[in-house]
Design a protein around this motif. Structure first.
Motif, PDB file in Angstrom:
ATOM      1  N   THR A 155      55.067  -5.522   3.200  1.00  0.00           N
ATOM      2  CA  THR A 155      56.071  -6.488   2.442  1.00  0.00           C
ATOM      3  C   THR A 155      55.471  -6.274   1.141  1.00  0.00           C
ATOM      4  O   THR A 155      54.500  -5.801   0.705  1.00  0.00           O
ATOM      5  N   GLU A 156      56.338  -7.093   0.285  1.00  0.00           N
ATOM      6  CA  GLU A 156      55.980  -7.023  -1.275  1.00  0.00           C
ATOM      7  C   GLU A 156      54.646  -7.696  -1.620  1.00  0.00           C
ATOM      8  O   GLU A 156      53.917  -7.401  -2.604  1.00  0.00           O
ATOM      9  N   GLU A 157      54.127  -8.524  -0.681  1.00  0.00           N
ATOM     10  CA  GLU A 157      52.933  -9.197  -0.834  1.00  0.00           C
ATOM     11  C   GLU A 157      51.668  -8.231  -0.066  1.00  0.00           C
ATOM     12  O   GLU A 157      50.562  -8.882  -0.336  1.00  0.00           O
ATOM     13  N   SER A 158      51.920  -7.165   0.572  1.00  0.00           N
ATOM     14  CA  SER A 158      50.860  -6.635   1.308  1.00  0.00           C
ATOM     15  C   SER A 158      49.847  -6.016   0.382  1.00  0.00           C
ATOM     16  O   SER A 158      50.188  -5.606  -0.769  1.00  0.00           O
ATOM     17  N   GLU A 159      48.738  -6.092   0.634  1.00  0.00           N
ATOM     18  CA  GLU A 159      47.357  -5.698  -0.081  1.00  0.00           C
ATOM     19  C   GLU A 159      46.701  -4.949   0.838  1.00  0.00           C
ATOM     20  O   GLU A 159      46.344  -5.198   1.817  1.00  0.00           O
ATOM     21  N   GLY A 160      46.240  -3.688   0.466  1.00  0.00           N
ATOM     22  CA  GLY A 160      45.379  -2.553   1.333  1.00  0.00           C
ATOM     23  C   GLY A 160      45.423  -1.445   0.619  1.00  0.00           C
ATOM     24  O   GLY A 160      46.042  -1.206  -0.572  1.00  0.00           O
ATOM     25  N   THR A 161      45.170  -0.553   1.625  1.00  0.00           N
ATOM     26  CA  THR A 161      44.985   0.900   1.140  1.00  0.00           C
ATOM     27  C   THR A 161      45.879   1.739   2.131  1.00  0.00           C
ATOM     28  O   THR A 161      45.566   1.624   3.204  1.00  0.00           O
ATOM     29  N   ILE A 162      46.802   2.676   1.502  1.00  0.00           N
ATOM     30  CA  ILE A 162      47.260   3.524   2.555  1.00  0.00           C
ATOM     31  C   ILE A 162      47.067   4.953   2.106  1.00  0.00           C
ATOM     32  O   ILE A 162      47.118   5.455   0.793  1.00  0.00           O
ATOM     33  N   LEU A 163      47.060   5.844   3.187  1.00  0.00           N
ATOM     34  CA  LEU A 163      46.999   7.375   2.876  1.00  0.00           C
ATOM     35  C   LEU A 163      48.391   7.957   3.333  1.00  0.00           C
ATOM     36  O   LEU A 163      48.776   7.749   4.344  1.00  0.00           O
ATOM     37  N   VAL A 164      48.948   8.861   2.417  1.00  0.00           N
ATOM     38  CA  VAL A 164      50.034   9.375   2.508  1.00  0.00           C
ATOM     39  C   VAL A 164      49.637  10.850   2.934  1.00  0.00           C
ATOM     40  O   VAL A 164      49.405  11.626   2.025  1.00  0.00           O
ATOM     41  N   ASN A 165      49.682  11.296   4.120  1.00  0.00           N
ATOM     42  CA  ASN A 165      49.124  12.754   4.700  1.00  0.00           C
ATOM     43  C   ASN A 165      50.400  13.760   4.657  1.00  0.00           C
ATOM     44  O   ASN A 165      51.252  13.484   5.767  1.00  0.00           O
ATOM     45  N   GLY A 166      50.747  14.449   3.838  1.00  0.00           N
ATOM     46  CA  GLY A 166      52.071  15.391   3.850  1.00  0.00           C
ATOM     47  C   GLY A 166      52.613  14.746   2.628  1.00  0.00           C
ATOM     48  O   GLY A 166      53.920  14.622   2.714  1.00  0.00           O
ATOM     49  N   ALA A 167      52.250  14.621   1.520  1.00  0.00           N
ATOM     50  CA  ALA A 167      52.845  13.647   0.246  1.00  0.00           C
ATOM     51  C   ALA A 167      53.518  14.537  -0.524  1.00  0.00           C
ATOM     52  O   ALA A 167      54.429  14.110  -1.131  1.00  0.00           O
ATOM     53  N   THR A 168      53.686  16.030  -0.313  1.00  0.00           N
ATOM     54  CA  THR A 168      54.471  16.774  -1.254  1.00  0.00           C
ATOM     55  C   THR A 168      55.802  17.166  -0.495  1.00  0.00           C
ATOM     56  O   THR A 168      56.474  17.790  -1.204  1.00  0.00           O
ATOM     57  N   GLY A 169      55.857  16.654   0.789  1.00  0.00           N
ATOM     58  CA  GLY A 169      57.197  16.971   1.502  1.00  0.00           C
ATOM     59  C   GLY A 169      58.251  16.379   1.161  1.00  0.00           C
ATOM     60  O   GLY A 169      58.109  15.033   0.281  1.00  0.00           O
ATOM     61  N   GLY A 170      59.404  16.111   1.693  1.00  0.00           N
ATOM     62  CA  GLY A 170      60.576  15.565   1.561  1.00  0.00           C
ATOM     63  C   GLY A 170      60.234  13.682   1.462  1.00  0.00           C
ATOM     64  O   GLY A 170      60.408  13.189   0.853  1.00  0.00           O
ATOM     65  N   VAL A 171      59.908  13.608   2.806  1.00  0.00           N
ATOM     66  CA  VAL A 171      59.448  12.317   3.269  1.00  0.00           C
ATOM     67  C   VAL A 171      58.348  11.586   2.250  1.00  0.00           C
ATOM     68  O   VAL A 171      58.706  10.532   1.648  1.00  0.00           O
ATOM     69  N   GLY A 172      57.325  12.264   2.297  1.00  0.00           N
ATOM     70  CA  GLY A 172      55.917  12.195   1.438  1.00  0.00           C
ATOM     71  C   GLY A 172      56.551  11.738  -0.133  1.00  0.00           C
ATOM     72  O   GLY A 172      55.976  10.749  -0.572  1.00  0.00           O
ATOM     73  N   THR A 173      57.178  12.544  -0.753  1.00  0.00           N
ATOM     74  CA  THR A 173      57.573  12.320  -2.167  1.00  0.00           C
ATOM     75  C   THR A 173      58.631  11.109  -2.275  1.00  0.00           C
ATOM     76  O   THR A 173      58.520  10.271  -3.256  1.00  0.00           O
ATOM     77  N   LEU A 221      37.165   8.644   2.480  1.00  0.00           N
ATOM     78  CA  LEU A 221      35.930   7.432   2.635  1.00  0.00           C
ATOM     79  C   LEU A 221      35.350   7.273   1.248  1.00  0.00           C
ATOM     80  O   LEU A 221      34.664   6.336   0.945  1.00  0.00           O
ATOM     81  N   GLN A 222      35.255   8.623   0.514  1.00  0.00           N
ATOM     82  CA  GLN A 222      34.830   8.240  -0.928  1.00  0.00           C
ATOM     83  C   GLN A 222      35.494   7.269  -1.956  1.00  0.00           C
ATOM     84  O   GLN A 222      35.081   6.523  -2.602  1.00  0.00           O
ATOM     85  N   VAL A 223      37.005   7.434  -1.543  1.00  0.00           N
ATOM     86  CA  VAL A 223      37.767   6.469  -2.228  1.00  0.00           C
ATOM     87  C   VAL A 223      37.940   5.111  -1.719  1.00  0.00           C
ATOM     88  O   VAL A 223      37.938   3.995  -2.363  1.00  0.00           O
ATOM     89  N   ALA A 224      38.021   4.926  -0.356  1.00  0.00           N
ATOM     90  CA  ALA A 224      37.893   3.659   0.517  1.00  0.00           C
ATOM     91  C   ALA A 224      36.873   3.536   1.327  1.00  0.00           C
ATOM     92  O   ALA A 224      36.933   4.106   2.558  1.00  0.00           O
ATOM     93  N   PRO A 225      35.722   3.206   0.844  1.00  0.00           N
ATOM     94  CA  PRO A 225      34.410   3.313   1.989  1.00  0.00           C
ATOM     95  C   PRO A 225      34.719   2.675   3.139  1.00  0.00           C
ATOM     96  O   PRO A 225      34.122   3.091   4.343  1.00  0.00           O
ATOM     97  N   GLY A 226      35.488   1.553   3.244  1.00  0.00           N
ATOM     98  CA  GLY A 226      35.855   0.983   4.658  1.00  0.00           C
ATOM     99  C   GLY A 226      36.628   1.646   5.321  1.00  0.00           C
ATOM    100  O   GLY A 226      37.034   1.100   6.652  1.00  0.00           O
ATOM    101  N   GLY A 227      37.569   2.693   4.855  1.00  0.00           N
ATOM    102  CA  GLY A 227      38.711   3.153   5.653  1.00  0.00           C
ATOM    103  C   GLY A 227      40.015   2.719   5.204  1.00  0.00           C
ATOM    104  O   GLY A 227      39.852   1.613   4.105  1.00  0.00           O
ATOM    105  N   VAL A 228      41.022   3.221   5.367  1.00  0.00           N
ATOM    106  CA  VAL A 228      42.218   2.823   4.954  1.00  0.00           C
ATOM    107  C   VAL A 228      42.970   1.861   5.986  1.00  0.00           C
ATOM    108  O   VAL A 228      42.743   1.839   7.159  1.00  0.00           O
ATOM    109  N   ASP A 229      43.778   1.005   5.510  1.00  0.00           N
ATOM    110  CA  ASP A 229      44.370   0.150   6.487  1.00  0.00           C
ATOM    111  C   ASP A 229      45.673   0.772   7.353  1.00  0.00           C
ATOM    112  O   ASP A 229      45.997   0.491   8.231  1.00  0.00           O
ATOM    113  N   TRP A 230      46.342   1.600   6.482  1.00  0.00           N
ATOM    114  CA  TRP A 230      47.699   2.278   7.000  1.00  0.00           C
ATOM    115  C   TRP A 230      47.815   3.819   6.511  1.00  0.00           C
ATOM    116  O   TRP A 230      47.207   4.299   5.618  1.00  0.00           O
TER     117      TRP A 230
END
Length: 352
Positions: A155-173, A221-230
């Protein structure tokens, strides 16, 4: 109210379509062929759309590879065009409206001059984009939007970290831009295998980049030491243990690809990680009237974002005209797995 379809000043009883009659390799000239199809007036909530541009997605390639050998199947999902006739129950669009849509699995596809499509899965076309750019938006934007909201519950209020794996594909972009526009307090990590691709994903809103060809979990994990939320992933096979390492406990992963060995995902159990599948075809195939109309609402929001300059299609190439030959070339490139963004086709070659 329906009417006789008129295209380029002439009433049409038939129109050109491109499809397959066999599951042939893309190098074969007969892999995609042109045929005439009867033109039907729309009924109910259908629109008859004059297709001005289409784009090619991996599912187009998959369908061509598995095509039946006992008939002619019109392929294609993404399209942009002009409404030429409307069914008696249509209320969202009128003749002359410029629209875009991603179609559905159980009807003839978009690779034809005139297409019947349910108005509840159609959105208005953004004002300042070309026809090719308009046709590059619907399927990937719908997939990304539904993955973020329906599957991951952002939601607009969500806070956390997401990893986009396949970021340069059509859905990723598309997803990177939607995250930037709609979920400003979510930190975005995107995969990129080169400096050029890293620059691209940063320009689309990613705060951090990692190289998926290296040790993905260590970099994340270097960027998000505790891991990503999504996490969103279009490249999942054989990576269950890697995903388990980089995710937080009770995190959520949404995928769009297919996995040959589902047992690989058992590595996620120890952290109670939830796995989601996303398919934007679910609503038109299975859901209620209100749920189907949700795709119209999403595409309208995507058009608004495009008009505001907050989302744009990332284009690999635009091929002209729409023909069996140019569609085979688009399929060949998409099938290679090396495209960045979308390949679209624009305009039909007119008979003199």
């Amino acid at each position: 109210m329906t009417s006789m379809t008129v295209l380029h000043g002439e009433s049409l009883l038939s129109h050109r379509a491109i499809g397959c009659t066999d599951n042939l390799p893309v190098e074969d000239d007969a892999a995609l062929v042109e045929q005439d199809m009867p033109t039907a007036d729309p009924v109910g909530r259908d629109l008859l759309v004059e297709v001005r541009a289409v784009s090619v997605n991996p599912i187009d390639v998959k369908q061509r590879r598995s095509a039946p050998t006992d008939g002619f199947r019109v392929l294609g999902f993404d399209a942009a065009g002009v409404v030429r006739a409307v069914g008696g129950d249509a209320r969202l669009f009128e003749v002359g409206d410029e629209v875009m849509y991603a179609g559905q699995l159980n009807r003839d596809g978009s690779n034809q001059e005139l297409q019947l499509v349910d108005e509840r899965i159609v959105g208005r076309a953004p004002k300042d984009l070309s026809w090719a750019e308009r046709a590059a938006l619907p399927l990937t934007s719908l997939t990304a939007f539904e993955a973020l909201t329906d599957s991951l519950g952002l939601t607009e209020e969500s806070e956390g970290t997401i990893l986009v794996n396949g970021a340069t594909g059509g859905v990723g972009t598309a997803m990177l831009q939607l995250l930037e526009a709609l979920f400003p307090t979510v930190t975005v990590i995107a995969t990129a295998s080169s400096a050029e691709k890293a620059d691209l994903v940063r320009s689309l809103g990613a705060e951090h980049t990692v190289d998926h060809t290296g040790d993905l979990a260590e970099q994340v994990l270097q960027v998000a030491p505790g891991g990503v939320d999504w996490m969103f992933t279009s490249k999942s096979g054989g990576r269950g243990s890697v995903f388990a390492d980089l995710m937080k406990p009770r995190g959520h992963i949404v995928a769009i690809d297919e996995i040959e060995d589902v047992a690989d995902l058992m590595a996620l159990k120890s952290k109670a990680i939830t796995w989601h599948w996303e398919s934007m075809f679910v609503r038109p195939l299975f859901q209620t009237d209100q749920e189907i109309t949700r795709q119209h609402e999403i595409l309208e929001q995507v058009a608004d974002l495009a008009d505001e300059g907050r989302i744009r299609p990332v284009m690999e190439d635009v091929l002209r005209p729409i023909s069996a030959q140019t569609l085979r070339e688009a399929h060949r490139r998409v099938e290679s797995g090396r495209t960045v963004g979308k390949i679209a086709l624009e305009g039909w070659e007119r008979d003199e």
